[in-house]
Design a protein around this motif. Structure first.
Motif, PDB file in Angstrom:
ATOM      1  N   ASN A 176      -1.285  31.109   9.520  1.00  0.00           N
ATOM      2  CA  ASN A 176      -0.142  30.353  10.035  1.00  0.00           C
ATOM      3  C   ASN A 176      -0.303  28.916   9.538  1.00  0.00           C
ATOM      4  OD1 ASN A 176       1.933  29.172  11.469  1.00  0.00           O
ATOM      5  ND2 ASN A 176       1.409  30.126  13.419  1.00  0.00           N
ATOM      6  N   TYR A 177      -0.089  28.761   8.226  1.00  0.00           N
ATOM      7  CA  TYR A 177      -0.457  27.519   7.555  1.00  0.00           C
ATOM      8  C   TYR A 177       0.390  26.316   7.997  1.00  0.00           C
ATOM      9  CZ  TYR A 177      -3.012  30.691   4.477  1.00  0.00           C
ATOM     10  OH  TYR A 177      -3.853  31.658   3.980  1.00  0.00           O
ATOM     11  N   GLU A 178       1.655  26.526   8.216  1.00  0.00           N
ATOM     12  CA  GLU A 178       2.515  25.401   8.583  1.00  0.00           C
ATOM     13  C   GLU A 178       2.129  24.819   9.947  1.00  0.00           C
ATOM     14  OE1 GLU A 178       6.632  26.293   8.264  1.00  0.00           O
ATOM     15  OE2 GLU A 178       6.576  26.565   6.082  1.00  0.00           O
ATOM     16  N   LYS A 179       1.924  25.698  10.925  1.00  0.00           N
ATOM     17  CA  LYS A 179       1.526  25.205  12.248  1.00  0.00           C
ATOM     18  C   LYS A 179       0.122  24.609  12.186  1.00  0.00           C
ATOM     19  CE  LYS A 179       1.370  26.363  17.147  1.00  0.00           C
ATOM     20  NZ  LYS A 179       1.612  27.398  18.176  1.00  0.00           N
ATOM     21  N   ALA A 180      -0.758  25.248  11.399  1.00  0.00           N
ATOM     22  CA  ALA A 180      -2.120  24.727  11.246  1.00  0.00           C
ATOM     23  C   ALA A 180      -2.096  23.313  10.668  1.00  0.00           C
ATOM     24  CB  ALA A 180      -2.938  25.652  10.338  1.00  0.00           C
ATOM     25  N   LEU A 181      -1.220  23.089   9.701  1.00  0.00           N
ATOM     26  CA  LEU A 181      -1.105  21.759   9.087  1.00  0.00           C
ATOM     27  C   LEU A 181      -0.570  20.744  10.095  1.00  0.00           C
ATOM     28  CD1 LEU A 181      -1.211  19.823   6.712  1.00  0.00           C
ATOM     29  CD2 LEU A 181       1.029  20.687   5.987  1.00  0.00           C
ATOM     30  N   SER A 182       0.408  21.157  10.878  1.00  0.00           N
ATOM     31  CA  SER A 182       0.978  20.259  11.886  1.00  0.00           C
ATOM     32  C   SER A 182      -0.087  19.804  12.885  1.00  0.00           C
ATOM     33  CB  SER A 182       2.122  20.970  12.627  1.00  0.00           C
ATOM     34  OG  SER A 182       2.596  20.180  13.688  1.00  0.00           O
ATOM     35  N   ILE A 183      -0.923  20.746  13.332  1.00  0.00           N
ATOM     36  CA  ILE A 183      -1.985  20.435  14.298  1.00  0.00           C
ATOM     37  C   ILE A 183      -3.058  19.558  13.643  1.00  0.00           C
ATOM     38  CG2 ILE A 183      -3.836  21.413  15.704  1.00  0.00           C
ATOM     39  CD1 ILE A 183      -1.103  21.904  16.893  1.00  0.00           C
ATOM     40  N   TYR A 231      -9.915  17.020   5.058  1.00  0.00           N
ATOM     41  CA  TYR A 231     -10.161  18.180   4.191  1.00  0.00           C
ATOM     42  C   TYR A 231      -9.261  19.347   4.592  1.00  0.00           C
ATOM     43  CZ  TYR A 231     -12.834  22.059   2.106  1.00  0.00           C
ATOM     44  OH  TYR A 231     -13.219  23.167   1.407  1.00  0.00           O
ATOM     45  N   GLN A 232      -9.131  19.563   5.902  1.00  0.00           N
ATOM     46  CA  GLN A 232      -8.278  20.644   6.403  1.00  0.00           C
ATOM     47  C   GLN A 232      -6.823  20.428   5.982  1.00  0.00           C
ATOM     48  OE1 GLN A 232      -9.182  23.349   7.744  1.00  0.00           O
ATOM     49  NE2 GLN A 232      -7.591  24.147   9.091  1.00  0.00           N
ATOM     50  N   CYS A 233      -6.353  19.199   6.108  1.00  0.00           N
ATOM     51  CA  CYS A 233      -4.978  18.891   5.691  1.00  0.00           C
ATOM     52  C   CYS A 233      -4.805  19.119   4.180  1.00  0.00           C
ATOM     53  CB  CYS A 233      -4.630  17.441   6.024  1.00  0.00           C
ATOM     54  SG  CYS A 233      -4.356  17.119   7.788  1.00  0.00           S
ATOM     55  N   GLY A 234      -5.814  18.723   3.403  1.00  0.00           N
ATOM     56  CA  GLY A 234      -5.748  18.915   1.958  1.00  0.00           C
ATOM     57  C   GLY A 234      -5.666  20.381   1.579  1.00  0.00           C
ATOM     58  N   LYS A 235      -6.518  21.201   2.188  1.00  0.00           N
ATOM     59  CA  LYS A 235      -6.497  22.644   1.889  1.00  0.00           C
ATOM     60  C   LYS A 235      -5.161  23.269   2.265  1.00  0.00           C
ATOM     61  CE  LYS A 235     -10.076  24.214   4.075  1.00  0.00           C
ATOM     62  NZ  LYS A 235     -11.050  25.242   4.529  1.00  0.00           N
ATOM     63  N   LEU A 236      -4.636  22.888   3.427  1.00  0.00           N
ATOM     64  CA  LEU A 236      -3.389  23.485   3.903  1.00  0.00           C
ATOM     65  C   LEU A 236      -2.205  23.049   3.047  1.00  0.00           C
ATOM     66  CD1 LEU A 236      -4.118  23.155   7.705  1.00  0.00           C
ATOM     67  CD2 LEU A 236      -3.767  25.301   6.466  1.00  0.00           C
ATOM     68  N   HIS A 237      -2.200  21.807   2.616  1.00  0.00           N
ATOM     69  CA  HIS A 237      -1.130  21.361   1.713  1.00  0.00           C
ATOM     70  C   HIS A 237      -1.185  22.154   0.405  1.00  0.00           C
ATOM     71  CE1 HIS A 237       1.229  18.216   3.512  1.00  0.00           C
ATOM     72  NE2 HIS A 237       0.164  17.564   3.939  1.00  0.00           N
ATOM     73  N   TYR A 238      -2.390  22.397  -0.083  1.00  0.00           N
ATOM     74  CA  TYR A 238      -2.520  23.176  -1.324  1.00  0.00           C
ATOM     75  C   TYR A 238      -1.996  24.603  -1.124  1.00  0.00           C
ATOM     76  CZ  TYR A 238      -4.545  25.737  -5.210  1.00  0.00           C
ATOM     77  OH  TYR A 238      -4.703  26.557  -6.296  1.00  0.00           O
ATOM     78  N   LEU A 239      -2.358  25.213   0.002  1.00  0.00           N
ATOM     79  CA  LEU A 239      -1.913  26.583   0.290  1.00  0.00           C
ATOM     80  C   LEU A 239      -0.398  26.666   0.459  1.00  0.00           C
ATOM     81  CD1 LEU A 239      -4.749  27.611   2.768  1.00  0.00           C
ATOM     82  CD2 LEU A 239      -4.353  28.573   0.481  1.00  0.00           C
ATOM     83  N   LEU A 240       0.204  25.544   0.869  1.00  0.00           N
ATOM     84  CA  LEU A 240       1.661  25.512   1.048  1.00  0.00           C
ATOM     85  C   LEU A 240       2.378  25.011  -0.202  1.00  0.00           C
ATOM     86  CD1 LEU A 240       1.739  24.142   4.711  1.00  0.00           C
ATOM     87  CD2 LEU A 240       2.540  26.396   3.963  1.00  0.00           C
ATOM     88  N   GLY A 241       1.595  24.764  -1.275  1.00  0.00           N
ATOM     89  CA  GLY A 241       2.199  24.382  -2.558  1.00  0.00           C
ATOM     90  C   GLY A 241       2.450  22.903  -2.733  1.00  0.00           C
TER      91      GLY A 241
END
Length: 295
Positions: free
Chosen positions: A215-222, A244-254
């Motif tokens: 659930n990448y979008e919600k994970a990024l928001s949190i 780092y978490q924000c960076g990984k999630l942004h990458y996964l979301l393109g």
């Protein structure tokens, strides 16, 4: 007032637990009698002392061994040491401290017993790998205090987070995610969170759990909420990890440009914090996904 008297011990313990004389006396005796006892003007009967000890969460023998009992400033130092080792994941050191304090009467008060059970549960999980017992201890600690599921205290929110983290470690997302959600709800509606690291730890671990469930979008928001809180409060605690978490999630979301910015920030934070291991990990990840050529 002499510090080796029953009255002094009663007053010190009452104030440490945040109780007024009226709180302590309610349903037992008058507030005036509590005042007289604390001023050493009268001595309580054995029955009254038993009732007061029960209200304070200690054995009646606590008052007869005052000279041998560690002072409250000592207890506060024990708690500080435990928290320090927990943040460093030094669970063996925590277990040794807890074992040494197991018979300490001050750790029989409700508040301190809750702290003891909470950290015993953490050690039980990470050292003994006994998930069932660890969760039982956390549940026991959670139910020691008198608040309700609609009104959690700051300590109880921490216990919810610990339970959620343990379920996450076991990849039991059906149990961990609702607990994280409940903790977040109470954090947001709690008047004042005295320890900002509670909220930061919640954002980081909740985001990781959501990410593991894709659930990448919600994970990024949190994760971004946690990142902004660290920046606003100028706290290094988990700041690099959240970046780092924000960076990984942004990458996964393109979102490669934002991914690079957050990963670069994480690398800088770990460098400033002299955490070369984590800095190398971030740089290796950035190179692996092609965001930088020379890491």
């Amino acid at each position: 007032m002499r510090q080796d008297t029953l009255g002094y011990a009663l007053r010190e313990l009452r104030m440490y637990l945040g109780l007024s004389q009226s709180d302590l006396s309610e349903g037992i005796c008058t507030q005036a009698l509590i005042s007289q006892i604390e001023n050493n003007d009268v001595s309580p009967s054995a029955e009254l002392l038993y009732q007061l000890a029960s209200r304070l969460g200690v054995d009646i023998n606590y008052f007869f061994h005052m000279k041998e009992t560690p002072r409250l400033d000592y207890v506060n130092e024990v708690i500080r040491q435990v928290r320090k080792h927990i943040k460093r994941r030094e669970y063996h050191e925590v277990a040794e401290i807890l074992e040494a304090e197991e018979a300490n009467p001050l750790f029989r008060t409700v508040k301190n017993k809750q702290f003891y059970l909470w950290h015993k549960a953490i050690c039980t999980y990470y050292l003994d790998h006994d998930t069932h017992t660890a969760l039982q201890l956390l549940d026991e600690a959670l139910h020691l205090t008198a608040t309700t599921s609609k009104n959690y205290s700051e300590r109880e929110i921490e216990l919810l987070i610990s339970m959620a983290i343990l379920y996450s470690e076991e990849k039991d997302w059906e149990r961990s995610l609702p607990l994280f959600h409940k903790a977040l709800y109470h954090v947001r509606f709690f008047p004042i969170i005295n320890d900002e690291t509670i909220e930061i730890r919640l954002y980081y671990n909740y985001s990781k759990a959501l990410s593991n469930c894709r659930n990448y979008e919600k994970a990024l928001s949190i994760a971004r909420e946690g990142f902004l809180l660290c920046r606003e409060k100028q706290r290094l605690y988990l700041f690099g990890e959240l970046s780092y978490q924000c960076g990984k999630l942004h990458y996964l979301l393109g979102n490669q440009e934002l991914a690079y910015e957050y990963l670069a920030t994480a690398s800088t934070i770990f460098e400033l914090d002299q955490n070369q291991v984590f800095k190398n990990h971030v740089d290796h990840y950035a190179k692996k996904i092609g965001l930088i050529q020379n890491a």
